[in-house]
Design a protein around this motif. Sequence first.
Motif, short mmCIF file in Angstrom:
data_model
loop_
_atom_site.label_atom_id
_atom_site.label_comp_id
_atom_site.label_asym_id
_atom_site.label_seq_id
_atom_site.Cartn_x
_atom_site.Cartn_y
_atom_site.Cartn_z
N UNK A 69 -14.81 -8.23 32.35
CA UNK A 69 -14.60 -9.37 33.25
C UNK A 69 -15.79 -10.32 33.18
N UNK A 70 -17.01 -9.74 33.10
CA UNK A 70 -18.19 -10.58 32.98
C UNK A 70 -18.19 -11.42 31.71
N UNK A 71 -17.74 -10.84 30.61
CA UNK A 71 -17.66 -11.59 29.36
C UNK A 71 -16.66 -12.72 29.46
N UNK A 72 -15.52 -12.46 30.09
CA UNK A 72 -14.49 -13.48 30.28
C UNK A 72 -15.04 -14.64 31.11
N UNK A 73 -15.71 -14.29 32.24
CA UNK A 73 -16.23 -15.32 33.12
C UNK A 73 -17.37 -16.10 32.47
N UNK A 74 -18.20 -15.40 31.71
CA UNK A 74 -19.31 -16.09 31.02
C UNK A 74 -18.78 -17.11 30.02
N UNK A 76 -15.92 -18.55 30.15
CA UNK A 76 -15.29 -19.61 30.93
C UNK A 76 -16.34 -20.60 31.46
N UNK A 77 -17.46 -20.07 31.98
CA UNK A 77 -18.49 -20.94 32.53
C UNK A 77 -19.14 -21.79 31.44
N UNK A 80 -16.76 -24.54 30.51
CA UNK A 80 -16.67 -25.57 31.55
C UNK A 80 -17.92 -26.45 31.56
N UNK A 81 -19.09 -25.86 31.34
CA UNK A 81 -20.33 -26.64 31.31
C UNK A 81 -20.31 -27.62 30.15
N UNK A 82 -19.84 -27.16 28.99
CA UNK A 82 -19.75 -28.05 27.83
C UNK A 82 -18.73 -29.16 28.10
N UNK A 83 -17.61 -28.81 28.74
CA UNK A 83 -16.59 -29.81 29.05
C UNK A 83 -17.13 -30.85 30.03
N UNK A 84 -17.94 -30.40 31.01
CA UNK A 84 -18.51 -31.32 31.98
C UNK A 84 -19.47 -32.30 31.32
#
Length: 240
Positions: A69-74, A76-77, A80-84
Amino acid sequence: MAVFVALGAFLMTLFGGWTAQRVTDRRHLVLGLAGGLMLGVVGLDLLPEALEAAGQEVFGVPLALLLFVGGFLTAHMVERLLAARQAAHGAGEGKAPQVGLTAAAAMVGHSLLDGIAIGAAFQVGEAMGLTVALAVIAHDFADGFNTYTLTSLYGNTRAKAVAMLVADAFAPVVGAASTLLFTIPVGLLGGYLGFFGGALLYLAAAEILPEAHHTHPARSTLLCTAAGAGFIWLVVGVAE
């Protein structure tokens, strides 16, 4: 063996970058197949191995699943940071070439970890190493494609885009070679494979498959995805 197999990731990354310059109408089928291969490796081979290697529990949950789960969330974050950053600077228009270089550098770092995952999997066993390598090679087409595209999208020269593509291609080979210098403890290895599996699943579910269906929501793409997952099932069954 791990380094030799990682050369497949090297070649696939370059092929992805080459395709980025000459996009064809069949790209969606390749991405659909890659997504299926990644899904099959995570669910049918990598995660079961991680659970077996990292058997301890934390508050009633296997450590490998928590790290999954941590790998999935990492992943994802990071995405999202790159997209921002991309939205803040505006895609294209050559406004911030360094943003494209930063995003491409993140892809290189990701590919380095891919190589380490290949080497770590070979420390579990040859069958495990080959299946993880297959997943890495499958999605390295998209890595090469995206590395070249991200670099050039922000107004960087073709020479810089090619340089980042070559760095991304060499990264998994360097990562796999680094694991020849040390042996990862079984428990730590299981945790790492769980974390890597979560990140890999995110790439398949949130990046590769949506991109495959974005402009071509075709039945043939779905069939390629199912074929990729089925192929991994066959590989795992034969290996057992």
